[in-house]
Design a protein around this motif. Structure first.
Motif, PDB file in Angstrom:
ATOM      1  N   ILE A  25       0.845  -1.207   0.000  1.00 26.22           N
ATOM      2  CA  ILE A  25       0.000   0.000   0.000  1.00 26.22           C
ATOM      3  C   ILE A  25       0.876   1.251   0.000  1.00 26.22           C
ATOM      4  O   ILE A  25       0.583   2.237  -0.691  1.00 26.22           O
ATOM      5  CB  ILE A  25      -0.961  -0.016   1.208  1.00 26.22           C
ATOM      6  N   ALA A  26       1.979   1.219   0.749  1.00 24.93           N
ATOM      7  CA  ALA A  26       2.883   2.371   0.781  1.00 24.93           C
ATOM      8  C   ALA A  26       3.471   2.629  -0.602  1.00 24.93           C
ATOM      9  O   ALA A  26       3.539   3.780  -1.071  1.00 24.93           O
ATOM     10  CB  ALA A  26       3.995   2.133   1.800  1.00 24.93           C
ATOM     11  N   ALA A  27       3.898   1.566  -1.277  1.00 27.65           N
ATOM     12  CA  ALA A  27       4.464   1.725  -2.615  1.00 27.65           C
ATOM     13  C   ALA A  27       3.408   2.198  -3.599  1.00 27.65           C
ATOM     14  O   ALA A  27       3.680   3.025  -4.487  1.00 27.65           O
ATOM     15  CB  ALA A  27       5.069   0.402  -3.083  1.00 27.65           C
ATOM     16  N   ALA A  28       2.181   1.683  -3.455  1.00 26.06           N
ATOM     17  CA  ALA A  28       1.094   2.110  -4.341  1.00 26.06           C
ATOM     18  C   ALA A  28       0.772   3.585  -4.105  1.00 26.06           C
ATOM     19  O   ALA A  28       0.528   4.333  -5.062  1.00 26.06           O
ATOM     20  CB  ALA A  28      -0.142   1.247  -4.107  1.00 26.06           C
ATOM     21  N   LEU A  29       0.770   4.016  -2.842  1.00 23.70           N
ATOM     22  CA  LEU A  29       0.501   5.423  -2.538  1.00 23.70           C
ATOM     23  C   LEU A  29       1.567   6.320  -3.158  1.00 23.70           C
ATOM     24  O   LEU A  29       1.250   7.362  -3.744  1.00 23.70           O
ATOM     25  CB  LEU A  29       0.442   5.638  -1.027  1.00 23.70           C
ATOM     26  N   ASP A  30       2.824   5.917  -3.045  1.00 29.06           N
ATOM     27  CA  ASP A  30       3.903   6.704  -3.658  1.00 29.06           C
ATOM     28  C   ASP A  30       3.678   6.843  -5.162  1.00 29.06           C
ATOM     29  O   ASP A  30       3.847   7.933  -5.741  1.00 29.06           O
ATOM     30  CB  ASP A  30       5.261   6.048  -3.399  1.00 29.06           C
ATOM     31  N   ALA A  31       3.315   5.737  -5.815  1.00 30.13           N
ATOM     32  CA  ALA A  31       3.096   5.775  -7.263  1.00 30.13           C
ATOM     33  C   ALA A  31       1.907   6.657  -7.611  1.00 30.13           C
ATOM     34  O   ALA A  31       1.945   7.415  -8.593  1.00 30.13           O
ATOM     35  CB  ALA A  31       2.874   4.352  -7.784  1.00 30.13           C
ATOM     36  N   VAL A  32       0.840   6.567  -6.825  1.00 29.67           N
ATOM     37  CA  VAL A  32      -0.357   7.376  -7.070  1.00 29.67           C
ATOM     38  C   VAL A  32      -0.047   8.856  -6.905  1.00 29.67           C
ATOM     39  O   VAL A  32      -0.441   9.696  -7.736  1.00 29.67           O
ATOM     40  CB  VAL A  32      -1.501   6.938  -6.128  1.00 29.67           C
ATOM     41  N   LEU A  33       0.638   9.215  -5.824  1.00 31.64           N
ATOM     42  CA  LEU A  33       0.964  10.620  -5.592  1.00 31.64           C
ATOM     43  C   LEU A  33       1.819  11.175  -6.732  1.00 31.64           C
ATOM     44  O   LEU A  33       1.609  12.307  -7.184  1.00 31.64           O
ATOM     45  CB  LEU A  33       1.692  10.777  -4.250  1.00 31.64           C
ATOM     46  N   GLU A  34       2.779  10.361  -7.194  1.00 30.96           N
ATOM     47  CA  GLU A  34       3.627  10.810  -8.303  1.00 30.96           C
ATOM     48  C   GLU A  34       2.789  11.020  -9.568  1.00 30.96           C
ATOM     49  O   GLU A  34       2.980  11.993 -10.303  1.00 30.96           O
ATOM     50  CB  GLU A  34       4.729   9.781  -8.552  1.00 30.96           C
ATOM     51  N   GLU A  35       1.847  10.112  -9.815  1.00 26.49           N
ATOM     52  CA  GLU A  35       1.003  10.224 -10.995  1.00 26.49           C
ATOM     53  C   GLU A  35       0.076  11.439 -10.897  1.00 26.49           C
ATOM     54  O   GLU A  35      -0.135  12.164 -11.881  1.00 26.49           O
ATOM     55  CB  GLU A  35       0.171   8.938 -11.146  1.00 26.49           C
ATOM     56  N   ILE A  36      -0.477  11.692  -9.715  1.00 26.55           N
ATOM     57  CA  ILE A  36      -1.337  12.863  -9.513  1.00 26.55           C
ATOM     58  C   ILE A  36      -0.540  14.145  -9.728  1.00 26.55           C
ATOM     59  O   ILE A  36      -1.018  15.117 -10.346  1.00 26.55           O
ATOM     60  CB  ILE A  36      -1.940  12.834  -8.090  1.00 26.55           C
ATOM     61  N   ARG A  37       0.682  14.157  -9.224  1.00 31.53           N
ATOM     62  CA  ARG A  37       1.507  15.372  -9.349  1.00 31.53           C
ATOM     63  C   ARG A  37       1.845  15.672 -10.802  1.00 31.53           C
ATOM     64  O   ARG A  37       1.973  16.836 -11.193  1.00 31.53           O
ATOM     65  CB  ARG A  37       2.781  15.210  -8.522  1.00 31.53           C
ATOM     66  N   VAL A  38       2.002  14.626 -11.613  1.00 34.77           N
ATOM     67  CA  VAL A  38       2.289  14.856 -13.034  1.00 34.77           C
ATOM     68  C   VAL A  38       1.128  15.605 -13.694  1.00 34.77           C
ATOM     69  O   VAL A  38       1.329  16.521 -14.500  1.00 34.77           O
ATOM     70  CB  VAL A  38       2.538  13.507 -13.754  1.00 34.77           C
ATOM     71  N   ALA A  39      -0.101  15.241 -13.347  1.00 37.51           N
ATOM     72  CA  ALA A  39      -1.270  15.845 -13.990  1.00 37.51           C
ATOM     73  C   ALA A  39      -1.719  17.126 -13.299  1.00 37.51           C
ATOM     74  O   ALA A  39      -2.110  18.100 -13.969  1.00 37.51           O
ATOM     75  CB  ALA A  39      -2.419  14.837 -14.008  1.00 37.51           C
ATOM     76  N   HIS A  40      -1.669  17.147 -11.962  1.00 31.28           N
ATOM     77  CA  HIS A  40      -2.290  18.257 -11.218  1.00 31.28           C
ATOM     78  C   HIS A  40      -1.322  19.024 -10.335  1.00 31.28           C
ATOM     79  O   HIS A  40      -1.741  19.971  -9.645  1.00 31.28           O
ATOM     80  CB  HIS A  40      -3.437  17.713 -10.359  1.00 31.28           C
ATOM     81  N   GLY A  41      -0.072  18.611 -10.322  1.00 30.28           N
ATOM     82  CA  GLY A  41       0.913  19.302  -9.514  1.00 30.28           C
ATOM     83  C   GLY A  41       0.825  18.915  -8.039  1.00 30.28           C
ATOM     84  O   GLY A  41       0.076  18.018  -7.640  1.00 30.28           O
ATOM     85  N   ARG A  42       1.581  19.629  -7.212  1.00 27.18           N
ATOM     86  CA  ARG A  42       1.553  19.411  -5.762  1.00 27.18           C
ATOM     87  C   ARG A  42       0.550  20.373  -5.130  1.00 27.18           C
ATOM     88  O   ARG A  42       0.313  21.465  -5.646  1.00 27.18           O
ATOM     89  CB  ARG A  42       2.939  19.639  -5.160  1.00 27.18           C
ATOM     90  N   PHE A  43       0.012  19.932  -3.996  1.00 25.32           N
ATOM     91  CA  PHE A  43      -0.841  20.863  -3.267  1.00 25.32           C
ATOM     92  C   PHE A  43       0.011  21.510  -2.183  1.00 25.32           C
ATOM     93  O   PHE A  43       0.615  20.799  -1.372  1.00 25.32           O
ATOM     94  CB  PHE A  43      -2.037  20.143  -2.632  1.00 25.32           C
ATOM     95  N   PRO A  44       0.093  22.810  -2.158  1.00 21.36           N
ATOM     96  CA  PRO A  44       0.950  23.488  -1.170  1.00 21.36           C
ATOM     97  C   PRO A  44       0.635  23.048   0.247  1.00 21.36           C
ATOM     98  O   PRO A  44      -0.520  23.082   0.690  1.00 21.36           O
ATOM     99  CB  PRO A  44       0.613  24.970  -1.386  1.00 21.36           C
TER     100      PRO A  44
END
Length: 983
Positions: free
Chosen positions: A676-695
């Motif tokens: 789950i930790a590895a999946a979360l890391d991958a998901v966050l990276e994928e979200i950041r590619v499309a929508h950036g980081r949330f401050p």
């Protein structure tokens, strides 16, 4: 006596046979008298004192078949008395070969059938008398029988080709010679190929065709056209009519007869033999000979096949190949004691098959280097083996004498009633008949000669390999060659423990035919053939052995290759036992390795059972495997692959007893945490590619239920809550497609759920349940930390606080995890109204019993006094501990830890011991059951091996004692639960 080619029945000058009974002699004499009416030649014999008269009486007395033939067709004897034997036979074989010819058009099948049957009757009658009188020996008899069979098949094939040409299917080069240049290859196999056919033999044929032949007008219709023609061929030869039959015909020696047409293209046949040809097929093709159709094409085919039959080098694979043939043929009735009555002259100990195999084995070994050892005939090959120094002349002479004596015995058994049998009679009177046909004075003299011959063959045969005992199957008869079930093999399989032996035999033939990728290579099939007896023995020892072997078959069918596995199983009994254990007790694991054979690779690690699957053990393996992912979906697929493999290996450790159920629960949970930790890391990276980081954005995943308390099983889903936070001054993410905070973290949650639970070619990681989040299904899928804290402090129900006792942050931002854990600790440290908690817990338990009643005593979770009751006790104690001035445990504590720690202060000591004992037992059994099957455990339906595992998990001798203790402990635990809740 006249020259050999002028031999006549009247040349008999001494009678070596005599009737076995006076009644038979009277019947024979009466038949001769009836036949003599109006036939001067027969009447003259009867009126004379010549030895021929006594011979004919004896022959017709000993063979009811010959006597019946005489009675219905006396003209045959009359013709036979009128000319030399060879001329009689040659004329009829010439007539047979031309039986297809008409008056310019194809004959009807019925006419060809009638012609062939008349010729067969006359030739069989003449050869029997020539053989019994010793005017012919076995060599001549078998050669003439083979010549006739070749002529009959040739005539039938010529007729069928001409008929097909007239119907527009073929275009013949020469209608006067339909087979010439046709590209149709008809090979005689076995004794027909070697010109050693026995008196009432079947004939084995293999038919190929050249699809490029100009004869084929519609090449795409060739399989269907040939299938119809060959079915007609079989009918023409073997159907019984008023004229009898010609030969029973077998087409099952063709490549993979269970899945191929009756005739296949030459190229396809060659490809099959080069890539998938089996050891017994090599032996069979030693004797193959073109007997009909395009003889030149047949010779070309056999020449091209030579490297398959006779390998150039003698390597380990060739030796293993030969050994496997030896074991198969030796096993075929090979372990019976040498006897006389009822003995199988062909297949029994010391019989004809052993002599043939003695020859063929050495041909397979040396024929590749010595063309002189590529002969078809048994006697010629024995002499060639002696000439080339492979055996001594004495052995050759002994086996030649034995071979022809046993062939004589075989012929006489079959001459009695024209039956294809190789068994000596079991009654004294019928055995005496055979002895008399062979010229012995009594059965004792015959038995002595027969037994001595068998012992000679057995002795020479046993010397063929030094390790005779090891190479022979001690389990009994195990022969899976050809297409038909061997009756003795079915009996052996039944004895081994299989209830559906015919199905098992069919499965093993599937392996031998190389229909799976894992069995397509010659080497893989050799290893599997060597392994098969032990495999069947070990599988047979498990209850419901058929189901276990079917699962193993499904596993093999999915393997990309088999030689490594089969070699390992052959040299590693422990691994074989483990495979059997999985297949017989754990259908769920068996399905996993059938669907994902790669998970099996980890079992080949010799340190598997010695290494505990701790977090430190799992983390680097997962990280290293996932590190190679090139993109998001690749990373997720890698996670699915490594998760399936490691779940499987944890299960293997549990199955073998290397770890306990409690250890398995922790290992399954540690694995889920890391995935789950590895999946979360991958998901966050994928979200950041499309929508950036949330401050200021932070995320933490909370595991609830069994995930939170380190008690997952092999089949558990995961209960999750996603907590997040962000900087109050931020209103949207900083990417190309900005999102507001609610949508941003909702998107993260949705992507995570999809990453974990979306079905793909590699399966799913985990089913995800998010109903334990604030407000349940009505609330947002992602919860801000402040909202979560407020909800837990002010709005959460008692059942939600009970669930919070098992909450544990498993991954995410460290600072957010710290805040969440502080909230858990704060809420669980609150002093509550004990009476209210009791009332709420009691009502919740009643609601569960009403909505989810248990399915019986084996429903450990829901039965009164089962896991739900024990978990409620532990969670209840956690909630009331502060009010009792007992230090609360951290959220996410294991139920066992909570029970022992809190129960020490808040429970009666005996009640605590009972509850701990019940939790331990139910956990051990539940882990095994969830590992092995989907659904509830039912001893009546469960795989037999699982019943044994369940008993072993609880350390009980049998199911009866285990069930008694389950009832005792559940009843006691329910009483404890009720006493605690009632106060």
């Amino acid at each position: 006596m006249q020259a050999a080619n002028e031999r006549r029945l009247s040349d008999i000058d001494a009678v070596s046979i005599r009737p076995a009974s006076q009644a038979d002699a009277k019947a024979a004499l009466a038949a001769l008298k009836d036949a003599a009416k109006g036939r001067e030649a027969i009447a003259a014999v009867l009126a004379s004192d010549a030895p021929l008269k006594d011979f004919l009486v004896a022959a017709f007395a000993l063979s009811p078949f010959l006597r019946d033939t005489l009675g219905s067709h006396p003209a045959i004897l009359e013709a036979l008395l009128a000319e030399p034997l060879l001329l009689f036979l040659e004329r009829r074989i010439d007539t047979t070969r031309a039986a297809w010819k008409g008056t310019g058009v194809a004959l009807q099948d019925a006419e060809v059938m009638s012609r062939l049957r008349r010729a067969k009757r006359e030739i069989a009658f003449a050869l029997a008398l020539a053989d019994l009188s010793r005017l012919f020996d076995g060599r001549e008899t078998t050669r003439w029988l083979s010549d006739f069979a070749g002529a009959a098949v040739s005539a039938a094939v010529g007729h069928l080709l001409l008929s097909a040409a007239e119907s527009g299917k073929f275009s013949l080069k020469d209608p006067a010679a339909p087979s010439a240049g046709s590209g149709v290859v008809v090979l005689g196999m076995g004794k027909l190929g070697a010109a050693e056919l026995n008196y009432s033999s079947d004939i084995d044929l293999v038919v190929f065709y050249d699809p490029q032949s100009a004869m084929l007008l519609r090449p795409d219709e060739a399989p269907e056209t040939f299938a119809r023609l060959l079915r007609r061929l079989v009918r023409i030869l073997q159907e019984r009519t008023g004229d009898g039959y010609v030969f029973r015909t077998d087409l099952r020696l063709r490549p993979d007869p269970g899945s191929t047409p009756l005739a296949i293209p030459v190229e396809a046949a060659m490809l099959y033999y080069e890539s998938r040809g089996q050891n017994w097929e090599r032996a069979a093709f030693i004797k193959a000979r073109p007997v009909a159709g395009d003889l030149a094409a047949g010779e070309r085919f056999l020449k091209e096949l030579t490297p398959f039959v006779f390998r150039k080098y003698l390597d380990y694979a060739a030796i293993a190949d030969i050994h496997s043939i030896k074991r198969q043929i030796h096993a075929h009735k090979g372990h019976g004691e040498i006897a006389v009555k009822g003995h199988n002259v062909k297949l029994g100990r010391g019989g004809i098959r052993e002599i043939e195999f003695f020859v063929q084995t050495q041909q397979l070994i040396a024929g590749g280097r010595m063309p002189a050892l590529r002969l078809r005939a048994t006697e010629a090959m024995l002499r060639a083996l002696a000439d080339t120094g492979w055996i001594d002349p004495g052995t050759a002479n002994e086996l030649i004498d034995a071979y022809w004596f046993l062939r004589d015995v075989e012929h006489r058994i079959q001459m009695v009633h024209d039956e294809q049998t190789h068994l000596l009679p079991e009654t004294e009177s019928e055995l005496k008949r055979i002895a008399c046909m062979l010229g012995f004075g009594d059965t004792a003299a015959f038995a002595a000669r027969f037994s001595g011959t068998l012992r000679t063959v057995e002795r020479r045969y046993a010397q063929l390999f030094e390790q005779e005992a090891r190479l022979s199957s001690e389990t009994g008869n195990l022969v899976f060659t050809g297409q038909q079930d061997d009756p003795d093999t079915l009996r052996t399989l039944k004895k081994l423990g299989f209830e559906r032996p015919s199905d098992i035999a069919r499965i093993i033939r599937t392996w031998h035919y190389g229909r799976y990728r894992a069995t397509q290579s010659v080497e893989a099939r050799e290893r599997l053939t060597e392994l098969t007896p032990e495999l069947l023995r070990v599988f047979g020892e498990s209850r419901r052995a058929d189901d276990a072997l079917l699962r193993f078959d499904q596993f093999i069918s999915g393997l990309p290759a088999g030689i490594q596995l089969f070699s390992l199983l052959g040299s590693n009994p422990g691994l074989l036992s483990l495979i059997v254990n999985i297949m017989s007790s754990a259908p769920r694991l068996a399905d996993i390795i059938a669907a994902k054979p790669h998970v099996f690779d980890g079992m080949l690690d010799p340190g598997l059972l010695a290494e505990l699957p701790t977090r430190d053990h799992l983390a680097p393996r997962i990280a290293n495997f996932v590190a190679g992912g090139r993109h998001y979906e690749d990373v997720l697929d890698r996670l699915r692959i490594i998760a399936a493999e490691q779940r499987f290996l944890i299960g293997i450790r549990l199955l073998t007893g290397a770890i306990t159920g409690l250890q398995a629960g922790r290992a399954f949970t540690d694995l889920a945490d890391l995935i789950i930790a590895a999946a979360l890391d991958a998901v966050l990276e994928e979200i950041r590619v499309a929508h950036g980081r949330f401050p200021g954005g932070r995320v933490a995943i909370v595991g609830m239920g069994k995930l939170g308390s380190h008690e997952l099983t092999a089949g558990s889903d995961v209960d999750l809550i996603l907590l997040y936070d962000y900087g109050d001054e931020a209103s949207e993410s900083d990417g190309a497609k900005p999102l507001d905070p609610v949508r941003y973290f909702t998107r993260v949650t949705q992507r995570l759920i999809a990453a974990l639970s979306a079905p793909t070619a590699e399966g799913i990681l985990y089913e995800v349940d998010m109903r334990l989040r604030p407000s349940g299904n009505k609330g947002p899928v992602a919860t801000r930390i402040t909202a979560f804290a407020k909800y837990q402090r002010n709005e959460a129900w008692t059942w939600e606080h009970l669930a919070l006792t098992r909450a544990r942050c498993i991954c995410g931002d460290a600072s957010l995890i710290g805040e969440a854990e502080a909230i858990f600790a704060e809420v669980l440290s609150e002093k509550r109204d004990i009476d209210k908690i009791r009332k709420d817990v009691g009502e919740m338990r009643e609601l569960i019993e009403k909505e989810k009643p248990p399915n019986g005593i084996w429903d450990f979770k829901l039965i009164p006094g089962g896991l739900v009751d024990i978990e409620f006790i532990a969670q209840y104690l956690a909630l009331i501990a502060p009010a009792k001035n007992v230090k609360p445990l951290p959220a996410g504590s294991h139920t066992m830890e909570a029970l022992k720690t809190l129960g020490a202060d808040l429970m009666d000591a005996n009640d605590l011991d009972t509850s701990v004992e019940a939790l331990s037992l139910f956990t051990e059994i539940s882990q095994i059951v969830r590992l092995c099957i989907d659904g509830d455990f039912d001893p009546r339906e469960a795989p037999s091996g699982l019943v044994d595992l369940v008993c072993r998990a609880g350390d009980y001798p049998d199911l009866k004692h285990l069930e008694a203790d389950i009832r005792r402990l559940s009843k006691a635990t329910r009483r404890i639960f009720e006493s605690i809740i009632s106060g």
